[in-house]
Design a protein around this motif. Sequence first.
Motif, PDB file in Angstrom:
ATOM      1  N   LEU A 163       6.415  -7.382   2.063  1.00  0.00           N
ATOM      2  CA  LEU A 163       6.060  -6.128   0.521  1.00  0.00           C
ATOM      3  C   LEU A 163       7.692  -5.246   0.080  1.00  0.00           C
ATOM      4  CD1 LEU A 163       4.591  -5.204  -1.661  1.00  0.00           C
ATOM      5  CD2 LEU A 163       3.798  -2.936   0.398  1.00  0.00           C
ATOM      6  N   ILE A 164       8.097  -4.615   1.133  1.00  0.00           N
ATOM      7  CA  ILE A 164       9.598  -3.901   0.882  1.00  0.00           C
ATOM      8  C   ILE A 164      10.087  -4.889   0.554  1.00  0.00           C
ATOM      9  CG2 ILE A 164      11.628  -2.944   1.775  1.00  0.00           C
ATOM     10  CD1 ILE A 164       9.053  -1.151   4.151  1.00  0.00           C
ATOM     11  N   LYS A 165      10.640  -5.842   0.970  1.00  0.00           N
ATOM     12  CA  LYS A 165      11.426  -7.537   0.231  1.00  0.00           C
ATOM     13  C   LYS A 165      11.503  -7.782  -0.920  1.00  0.00           C
ATOM     14  CE  LYS A 165      12.631 -10.192   3.539  1.00  0.00           C
ATOM     15  NZ  LYS A 165      12.380 -11.254   4.756  1.00  0.00           N
ATOM     16  N   SER A 166       9.944  -7.162  -1.570  1.00  0.00           N
ATOM     17  CA  SER A 166       9.725  -7.920  -2.676  1.00  0.00           C
ATOM     18  C   SER A 166      10.305  -6.708  -3.574  1.00  0.00           C
ATOM     19  CB  SER A 166       8.146  -8.207  -3.052  1.00  0.00           C
ATOM     20  OG  SER A 166       7.406  -6.636  -2.933  1.00  0.00           O
ATOM     21  N   LEU A 167      10.144  -5.795  -3.179  1.00  0.00           N
ATOM     22  CA  LEU A 167      10.968  -5.023  -3.864  1.00  0.00           C
ATOM     23  C   LEU A 167      11.919  -4.926  -4.865  1.00  0.00           C
ATOM     24  CD1 LEU A 167       9.141  -1.462  -2.263  1.00  0.00           C
ATOM     25  CD2 LEU A 167       8.171  -2.915  -4.237  1.00  0.00           C
ATOM     26  N   ALA A 168      12.849  -5.615  -4.304  1.00  0.00           N
ATOM     27  CA  ALA A 168      14.900  -5.113  -4.065  1.00  0.00           C
ATOM     28  C   ALA A 168      14.755  -6.008  -5.867  1.00  0.00           C
ATOM     29  CB  ALA A 168      15.351  -6.342  -3.066  1.00  0.00           C
ATOM     30  N   GLY A 169      15.972  -5.161  -6.036  1.00  0.00           N
ATOM     31  CA  GLY A 169      15.808  -5.946  -7.887  1.00  0.00           C
ATOM     32  C   GLY A 169      15.159  -5.169  -8.556  1.00  0.00           C
ATOM     33  N   GLY A 170      13.894  -4.905  -8.664  1.00  0.00           N
ATOM     34  CA  GLY A 170      13.320  -4.686  -9.970  1.00  0.00           C
ATOM     35  C   GLY A 170      13.077  -2.930  -9.327  1.00  0.00           C
ATOM     36  N   ARG A 171      12.773  -2.325  -8.297  1.00  0.00           N
ATOM     37  CA  ARG A 171      12.832  -1.216  -7.675  1.00  0.00           C
ATOM     38  C   ARG A 171      14.304  -0.852  -6.529  1.00  0.00           C
ATOM     39  NH1 ARG A 171       7.396  -2.095  -7.709  1.00  0.00           N
ATOM     40  NH2 ARG A 171       6.470  -0.640  -9.572  1.00  0.00           N
ATOM     41  N   THR A 172      14.263   0.909  -6.456  1.00  0.00           N
ATOM     42  CA  THR A 172      15.460   1.018  -5.693  1.00  0.00           C
ATOM     43  C   THR A 172      14.974   1.622  -4.508  1.00  0.00           C
ATOM     44  OG1 THR A 172      16.724   1.302  -7.232  1.00  0.00           O
ATOM     45  CG2 THR A 172      17.406   2.585  -5.213  1.00  0.00           C
ATOM     46  N   VAL A 173      15.090   0.616  -3.448  1.00  0.00           N
ATOM     47  CA  VAL A 173      14.346   1.650  -2.173  1.00  0.00           C
ATOM     48  C   VAL A 173      15.073   2.788  -0.896  1.00  0.00           C
ATOM     49  CG1 VAL A 173      12.840   1.221   0.158  1.00  0.00           C
ATOM     50  CG2 VAL A 173      12.537  -0.408  -1.675  1.00  0.00           C
ATOM     51  N   LEU A 174      15.283   3.676  -0.812  1.00  0.00           N
ATOM     52  CA  LEU A 174      15.952   4.611   0.700  1.00  0.00           C
ATOM     53  C   LEU A 174      14.562   4.262   1.693  1.00  0.00           C
ATOM     54  CD1 LEU A 174      18.080   5.777   1.415  1.00  0.00           C
ATOM     55  CD2 LEU A 174      17.140   7.733   0.472  1.00  0.00           C
ATOM     56  N   PHE A 175      14.884   4.019   2.707  1.00  0.00           N
ATOM     57  CA  PHE A 175      14.089   3.806   4.450  1.00  0.00           C
ATOM     58  C   PHE A 175      14.259   4.619   5.348  1.00  0.00           C
ATOM     59  CE2 PHE A 175      14.797  -0.939   4.605  1.00  0.00           C
ATOM     60  CZ  PHE A 175      14.210  -0.334   5.857  1.00  0.00           C
ATOM     61  N   SER A 176      14.477   5.201   5.688  1.00  0.00           N
ATOM     62  CA  SER A 176      14.233   5.577   6.797  1.00  0.00           C
ATOM     63  C   SER A 176      13.692   4.239   8.428  1.00  0.00           C
ATOM     64  CB  SER A 176      14.426   6.739   7.329  1.00  0.00           C
ATOM     65  OG  SER A 176      13.293   7.527   7.415  1.00  0.00           O
ATOM     66  N   SER A 177      14.357   4.109   9.470  1.00  0.00           N
ATOM     67  CA  SER A 177      13.254   3.695  10.191  1.00  0.00           C
ATOM     68  C   SER A 177      14.603   3.538  11.766  1.00  0.00           C
ATOM     69  CB  SER A 177      13.864   2.251   9.699  1.00  0.00           C
ATOM     70  OG  SER A 177      12.797   1.893  10.924  1.00  0.00           O
ATOM     71  N   HIS A 178      14.120   3.643  12.758  1.00  0.00           N
ATOM     72  CA  HIS A 178      13.934   3.396  14.328  1.00  0.00           C
ATOM     73  C   HIS A 178      14.293   2.387  14.219  1.00  0.00           C
ATOM     74  CE1 HIS A 178      12.961   7.919  14.501  1.00  0.00           C
ATOM     75  NE2 HIS A 178      14.407   7.446  14.952  1.00  0.00           N
ATOM     76  N   THR A 179      13.674   1.335  13.482  1.00  0.00           N
ATOM     77  CA  THR A 179      13.700  -0.322  14.623  1.00  0.00           C
ATOM     78  C   THR A 179      15.201  -0.626  13.624  1.00  0.00           C
ATOM     79  OG1 THR A 179      11.588  -0.288  14.025  1.00  0.00           O
ATOM     80  CG2 THR A 179      12.175  -2.298  13.958  1.00  0.00           C
TER      81      THR A 179
END
Length: 309
Positions: A174-190
């Motif tokens: 789902l996060i991958k599908s947001l690329a381009g149309g939206r900007t995503v900033l996400f934190s992760s330990h993984t």
Amino acid sequence: MIKIESLTKIWPGITALDKVSFEVRQGSIHGFLGPNGAGKSTTMNIITGLIPPTSGRVFIKNHDVCKERKSVLGLVGFLPEHAPLYDNMNVLEYLKFVASINMVPSREIKKNVDEIIHSCGLLKVFSRTIGNLSKGFRQRVALAQTLVHSPELVILDEPTVGLDPNSVIEIRNLIKSLAGGRTVLFSSHTLHEVDLLCDDITIIGNGRIMRSGNKKKIINDFQTGQVVVADVKKWNDAMATEVKLNMSVERVEYVRKNDHYVVKFFSGKDVDIRHQISKYLVECEADLLSLTEERPGLEDIFQKVTVDE
């Protein structure tokens, strides 16, 4: 999409952020990395206007978050680490409520909610009470409320923490599908998730930016020489000495594993030694099983940057 300049946050007795500066490109998926207590959540809370900085500035699409908060509210969707779900509401009611408080026009709420229910995989549970959902479905609802007002910028704080593998894959897609149309900033330990999803990364430690920019460039910066790994049936010290004397190899390490050897050749120079190594192993009848180039990964860089520095 985001420009952060000398961001500082001081709590009584502690400096949570110390002149933090970095940028997030529009349309990118940007990984925000750092150990616990590094300042990731504090930074995200300031970007979204939930807490003020002690000093410094944050811009979203050239709007100053502190001075023009109303102008940026509709641009941002935020999923904090502990999502603010209302357990006594069902999924459909909750998403309509979130859409309305995010100023989605009433004529567009049904359309937005229907689309987000489908894209977040909530069709089977849209009429169920949130308090009765599994953790995986609760996280999907939390992500849905982040997206229901169609924000241009999506900020996700540990979106896959505590989820089972299937749920992690679904949230990742789902996060991958947001690329381009939206900007995503996400934190992760993984770090595996970040490696799969992100082109750009920022690494923070002790409230300071350690590295920020294109992921491949940062990885290449840590590549001080070439490391070639060979699986062979035959190997010994005499062969290692011969390689070091006659090739651009500075060091050889090897270990026996069951019925074969794993041999590492370190060039330490800006040369490609794969052809030399493969030719030698064939000529000396080492019985070559495989030959690969080993490069530093995000885990190596994360550890070096946050521990060694």
